[in-house]
Design an enzyme around this catalytic site. Sequence first.
Site, PDB file in Angstrom:
ATOM      1  N   GLU A   1      26.198  30.238  -1.375  1.00  0.00           N
ATOM      2  CA  GLU A   1      26.937  30.932  -2.454  1.00  0.00           C
ATOM      3  C   GLU A   1      27.401  30.021  -3.576  1.00  0.00           C
ATOM      4  O   GLU A   1      28.602  29.875  -3.818  1.00  0.00           O
ATOM      5  CB  GLU A   1      28.126  31.699  -1.862  1.00  0.00           C
ATOM      6  CG  GLU A   1      27.697  32.800  -0.906  1.00  0.00           C
ATOM      7  CD  GLU A   1      28.845  33.669  -0.422  1.00  0.00           C
ATOM      8  OE1 GLU A   1      30.021  33.289  -0.616  1.00  0.00           O
ATOM      9  OE2 GLU A   1      28.570  34.725   0.172  1.00  0.00           O
TER      10      GLU A   1
ATOM     11  N   GLU B   1      24.239  37.502   4.976  1.00  0.00           N
ATOM     12  CA  GLU B   1      25.588  37.987   5.262  1.00  0.00           C
ATOM     13  C   GLU B   1      25.697  39.425   4.792  1.00  0.00           C
ATOM     14  O   GLU B   1      25.199  39.774   3.724  1.00  0.00           O
ATOM     15  CB  GLU B   1      26.671  37.156   4.541  1.00  0.00           C
ATOM     16  CG  GLU B   1      26.830  35.752   5.068  1.00  0.00           C
ATOM     17  CD  GLU B   1      27.975  34.983   4.404  1.00  0.00           C
ATOM     18  OE1 GLU B   1      28.953  35.599   3.960  1.00  0.00           O
ATOM     19  OE2 GLU B   1      27.865  33.748   4.334  1.00  0.00           O
TER      20      GLU B   1
END
Length: 473
Positions: free
Chosen positions: A162, A373
């Site tokens: 991320e 995720e």
Amino acid sequence: MNKKFPEGFMWGASTSAYQVEGAYLDDGKLLSQQDILNKKEGFADTTVCSDHYHRYKEDVALMKEMGFSSYRFSISWPRIFPDGGTKINQKGVDFYHDLIDELLNAGIEPIPTLYHYDMPLALIEKYNGWIDRQSVVDFERYADFVIKEYASKVKYWTTINEQNIIVQYWDTKNIVDEKYLNNEQIKYQINHHLSLAHAIACKKVHDYVPNGMVGAPIDFTPIYPATTKGEDAVASANANALRNLYYLDVYFKGHYNEAAFIYLQKNSLAPVMLPGDEEIFKDGYSDFLAVNYYSSYCAKATQPGAKRRMSGVNLTGEKGAISGYEIQPDFYEIVRNDNLEATQWDWTIDPAGLEFSLRYIHDMYGVPMMITENGLGAPDILEDDGSVHDPYRIEFLTKHLAAIKRAIDYGVSMISYNAWTAIDLLSTSNGYKKRYGFVYVNRTDDDLKDLKRYKKDSFYWYQELIRTNGESL
Ligand code: BGP
């Protein structure tokens, strides 16, 4: 619709080292920046977490029982190179060999992430971490060692977790010296070093791993126009450029997104680049995108004179407690999507947004994807009989998986689905008050209890889903 997923589709879940392992100073590991940052949050710290470091065999056995065919976890840089320098910690190296072997023996494909926010603290002390370009050199040494070391056992690699969240929440994902805090250019400089680190790691996977595939896990958040006004559609394109494409264009085109980069330049926020950096990006192409998906936002045009503002975080779990959303003057203002339900931490729930995102990324870049995720954080309750009833999680995952299946039916190529998370672990924003796992870990923020594992209702639901390759959806 035929609910079956493609042949060979991998089912699993994710964790990250500093959130699940504990053993934060065991067997030669030294501190990471997350060990320090997390202590400031006022909830559980990283010292024990879910004690996965000592209980990985039991945890892998539970994954096997659910039927996992993949498991995405992260490797702790300071477990391998405790001070980020040249000295290797063999016990740390052995731990990941043992974990990977355990997974392979259970028929589970290991999908490691090289970096999940936990830079060795020594590198922050030495030169302010990712702010300094030396970080790329030190990361390269770490990536080179790790990829070579596990090359014969690991096919799928993910690089930097991320990058966009590291930029958006730069002072909680990094230790930032006070003198930099008023200088927002620094976060794009940090990101530039991460982009180089990502590309270098991709190249190494291609060099060392036979048939290896590599990609970055990005937090992909679709941003719809807040209204049907043309200005808001432009604001949504701007937000998509700066929050999503700024990263994806580097991964798949080898350069920063043009509109986003021009905006940064106009606002004196663009990173300093060296000649040759784009060649490094191009040499380090990605084979797939790893998508972390939780929610969606809207964007509207900014008011004249609006000041730059970052998005807040809901730390209390009381709906509406979020302190405000991002503003980039003359570019976009993020707003909540009022058409959507949200979790008690103000994360909107939008399965259609996942279908939209996968279709959009497929159309833009034509690359395969995996979900690394996707999940629902909730304060699960352990009943006296050892059961945990989490119908809300089952509902959330069912709807998101149906969205993925629809995207596949329309041509999107998906490798794997890894829910967040395999077992309960430390939430980055809410400690153990917010849980995501299929397996309940018996502890709270303040009390370690016995850390015993309990299967939630979602455990059995996921087991059946995997057994039928999605047909039980
Ligand atoms: C992602 C991170 C994870 C994870 C998850 C849930 O952004 O990659 O590390 O924690 O979000 O967030 P939180 O723990 O804050 O609920």
